[in-house]
Design a protein around this motif. Structure first.
Motif, PDB file in Angstrom:
ATOM      1  N   UNK A  19      47.726  39.618  39.072  1.00 49.09           N
ATOM      2  CA  UNK A  19      47.266  38.241  39.258  1.00 49.09           C
ATOM      3  C   UNK A  19      46.246  37.911  38.191  1.00 49.09           C
ATOM      4  N   UNK A  20      46.051  36.623  38.001  1.00 48.30           N
ATOM      5  CA  UNK A  20      45.069  36.161  37.038  1.00 48.30           C
ATOM      6  C   UNK A  20      43.788  35.865  37.798  1.00 48.30           C
ATOM      7  N   UNK A  21      42.697  36.454  37.343  1.00 47.55           N
ATOM      8  CA  UNK A  21      41.412  36.200  37.981  1.00 47.55           C
ATOM      9  C   UNK A  21      40.526  35.419  37.024  1.00 47.55           C
ATOM     10  N   UNK A  22      39.940  34.352  37.554  1.00 42.61           N
ATOM     11  CA  UNK A  22      39.063  33.543  36.716  1.00 42.61           C
ATOM     12  C   UNK A  22      37.757  33.282  37.435  1.00 42.61           C
ATOM     13  N   UNK A  23      36.636  33.442  36.740  1.00 41.83           N
ATOM     14  CA  UNK A  23      35.373  32.981  37.314  1.00 41.83           C
ATOM     15  C   UNK A  23      34.812  31.927  36.383  1.00 41.83           C
ATOM     16  N   UNK A  24      34.169  30.936  36.987  1.00 38.84           N
ATOM     17  CA  UNK A  24      33.675  29.818  36.195  1.00 38.84           C
ATOM     18  C   UNK A  24      32.250  29.493  36.606  1.00 38.84           C
ATOM     19  N   UNK A  25      31.387  29.377  35.606  1.00 36.46           N
ATOM     20  CA  UNK A  25      30.009  28.957  35.849  1.00 36.46           C
ATOM     21  C   UNK A  25      29.891  27.508  35.400  1.00 36.46           C
TER      22      UNK A  25
ATOM     23  N   UNK B 256      35.458  30.885  41.675  1.00 33.42           N
ATOM     24  CA  UNK B 256      36.415  31.914  41.287  1.00 33.42           C
ATOM     25  C   UNK B 256      37.812  31.505  41.726  1.00 33.42           C
ATOM     26  N   UNK B 257      38.792  31.960  40.996  1.00 29.32           N
ATOM     27  CA  UNK B 257      40.171  31.640  41.328  1.00 29.32           C
ATOM     28  C   UNK B 257      41.077  32.844  41.139  1.00 29.32           C
ATOM     29  N   UNK B 258      41.972  33.054  42.101  1.00 24.30           N
ATOM     30  CA  UNK B 258      42.950  34.137  42.005  1.00 24.30           C
ATOM     31  C   UNK B 258      44.337  33.509  41.936  1.00 24.30           C
ATOM     32  N   UNK B 259      44.962  33.585  40.763  1.00 22.84           N
ATOM     33  CA  UNK B 259      46.216  32.882  40.531  1.00 22.84           C
ATOM     34  C   UNK B 259      47.405  33.838  40.572  1.00 22.84           C
TER      35      UNK B 259
ATOM     36  N   UNK C 247      46.660  40.185  47.943  1.00 25.54           N
ATOM     37  CA  UNK C 247      48.119  40.080  48.003  1.00 25.54           C
ATOM     38  C   UNK C 247      48.603  39.318  49.240  1.00 25.54           C
ATOM     39  N   UNK C 248      48.041  39.682  50.369  1.00 21.11           N
ATOM     40  CA  UNK C 248      48.492  39.099  51.630  1.00 21.11           C
ATOM     41  C   UNK C 248      48.326  37.583  51.604  1.00 21.11           C
ATOM     42  N   UNK C 249      47.158  37.170  51.154  1.00 23.05           N
ATOM     43  CA  UNK C 249      46.853  35.744  51.106  1.00 23.05           C
ATOM     44  C   UNK C 249      47.815  34.998  50.189  1.00 23.05           C
ATOM     45  N   UNK C 250      48.143  35.588  49.071  1.00 23.86           N
ATOM     46  CA  UNK C 250      49.010  34.920  48.103  1.00 23.86           C
ATOM     47  C   UNK C 250      50.484  35.244  48.336  1.00 23.86           C
ATOM     48  N   UNK C 251      50.730  36.044  49.366  1.00 26.66           N
ATOM     49  CA  UNK C 251      52.103  36.421  49.720  1.00 26.66           C
ATOM     50  C   UNK C 251      52.849  37.077  48.573  1.00 26.66           C
ATOM     51  N   UNK C 252      52.194  38.059  47.982  1.00 29.14           N
ATOM     52  CA  UNK C 252      52.849  38.862  46.957  1.00 29.14           C
ATOM     53  C   UNK C 252      52.589  40.329  47.269  1.00 29.14           C
ATOM     54  N   UNK C 253      53.084  41.205  46.434  1.00 25.46           N
ATOM     55  CA  UNK C 253      52.885  42.632  46.662  1.00 25.46           C
ATOM     56  C   UNK C 253      51.521  43.059  46.102  1.00 25.46           C
ATOM     57  N   UNK C 254      50.854  44.004  46.745  1.00 26.72           N
ATOM     58  CA  UNK C 254      49.525  44.439  46.281  1.00 26.72           C
ATOM     59  C   UNK C 254      49.522  44.922  44.835  1.00 26.72           C
TER      60      UNK C 254
END
Lengths: 245, 245
Positions: free
Chosen positions: B209-215, B228-231, B198-205
């Motif tokens: 969020x959308x979590x994606x992992x890609x191989x 990996x991506x946290x959107x 949350x802190x990193x993306x400046x939102x509330x905990x």
DNA sequence: ATCTCTAGTATGTTCGTACATACCTACATA
DNA sequence: TATGTAGGTATGTACGAACATACTAGAGAT
């Protein structure tokens, strides 16, 4: 079918065998899981040594195109993309089964509704026109825990109605009964707070859920279906396989 | 160094040879590019046939751990293979630009870390081995609002290091500089509560969020990157287009 | 009817051998 | 000096053979 190996070709024999086996693997019977000819058979048939056959087979096995079983034989690797994007045989139920989870419809509703603005735009029809809406709640067979809530809308051109059986794989049904082949799709995925969907999915309103909308089209880019899904994120991971080869 | 092959072991000889060669490849002199002992030498040294040596070597070559050159010899895979190509494939920045949003890197960090169990399994390397990790926080040019936080890990075989420029499209860079063509990928998408992110993306905990992992893999299915991506779900919708025509 | 053993089958492992092909070096020639 | 050629070396390809191991199915025993 011609099984031709040129012994005087500049291409190594095992490469020729490999290419030949690739074609073999595409044939329906092998695609359906039939055992390939045994190594010694192929060896005699093609006039190369068993070692050469194995050299080719190793490569294919390594690429994951075929599986071998000692004492039994070799066959095409079972196609088990978790989510192939759009397979004519795509089915949530089957997909979950491959993940080892049996699911069933906890509820199912079919009714005619009026197309809203967004739907009318995609279907290229007048707003307010009647379209068939299919709602499904899918969950585990064990414990009847909800996993996902689907809502589908079908283009009136297709001709589906309340009489149809929506308990069998949808896309297979559309193809068989109405000759409609789904080919293209465009998806948008987002994370939401469950909110009003919480009750239906039996989670807390503040829990995150995965929301997906899908626009489904045929080969001619004509709209077929608009489909949305609300997934419990604690029970489901969305998987996509992409191959640009 | 002890070069011991047990002929009475239940483990096949070629597996023992394979493990032994793995250790060999870690030694500084081979890591630095020295030629490995020739096949016949190894064959005599270990008391197994050349075929068995080759069986093991094939496996290692397939994993991208060593390269062979006819008439010369085999050595550990070079850290920086050379190749040239063009046409990249995916870039978050370009994609957002097409959506009409200019983004930039709000922060960027590159460092070496030890591969954890999961990463080691995908890369098929030993747990704890050093891999390059790239972390990026991307956000809007206007207002510097964060959108997504990426973490990437690269297979050591590729050869990327801290000197590389990670401000240009990644996959294009990999292809141009290292000759690595990304071809296949497998993605898992899920919804999470932001929590520590949350802190990193400046939102509330408690925000979803959308979590994606890609191989990411090349044409030979060799692993290239784990990403990996946290959107932020209020700023980004994940879109996928599929065409099976 | 059910369990157990056994023979048969197909892949797995390993050896030995031979020749082909690509590469490098060094010597010989123009 | 430049070049071309011959020989040596290391990997690539291909064959044949033998035995090991995992699985299957059928015969035979309980």
């Amino acid at each position: 079918m011609k099984l031709e190996i040129k012994h005087d070709s500049p291409l190594p024999l095992h490469v020729q065998v490999e290419e030949l086996m690739r074609k073999l693997l595409e044939q329906p019977r092998y695609r359906d899981g039939a055992l390939l000819p045994k190594e010694v058979e192929l060896s005699n048939l093609l006039g190369v040594s068993r070692n050469t056959i194995r050299q080719a087979t190793n490569k294919l096995e390594n690429e994951g195109l075929l599986v071998r079983k000692k004492g039994v034989g070799s066959k095409a690797a079972p196609k088990k993309p978790l989510y192939t994007g759009l397979d004519h045989w795509y089915s949530f139920t089957n997909e979950m089964r491959e993940r080892g989870i049996e699911v069933l419809n906890l509820s199912l509703e079919v009714r005619w509704v009026q197309a809203d603005k967004k739907l009318a735009a995609f279907f290229n029809i007048e707003e307010g026109r009647k379209v068939l809406k299919l709602s499904k709640l899918k969950g585990t067979k064990e414990g009847l825990q909800p996993i996902v809530y689907f809502e589908s809308y079908f283009h009136p051109r297709i001709g589906v109605d309340e009489q149809d059986d929506f308990n069998i794989p949808l896309y297979a049904m559309l193809e068989k009964k109405y000759g409609v082949r789904v080919v293209k799709s465009s998806e948008n995925i987002s994370a939401l707070m469950a909110g009003k969907m919480a009750k239906r999915l039996q989670i807390k309103p503040e829990d995150p859920i995965l929301y997906r909308e899908r626009f489904v089209m045929d080969a001619g880019d004509r709209p077929i279906e608009y489909n949305t899904g609300y997934y419990r994120s604690d029970r489901f991971i969305y998987s996509i396989n992409i191959n640009k080869a």
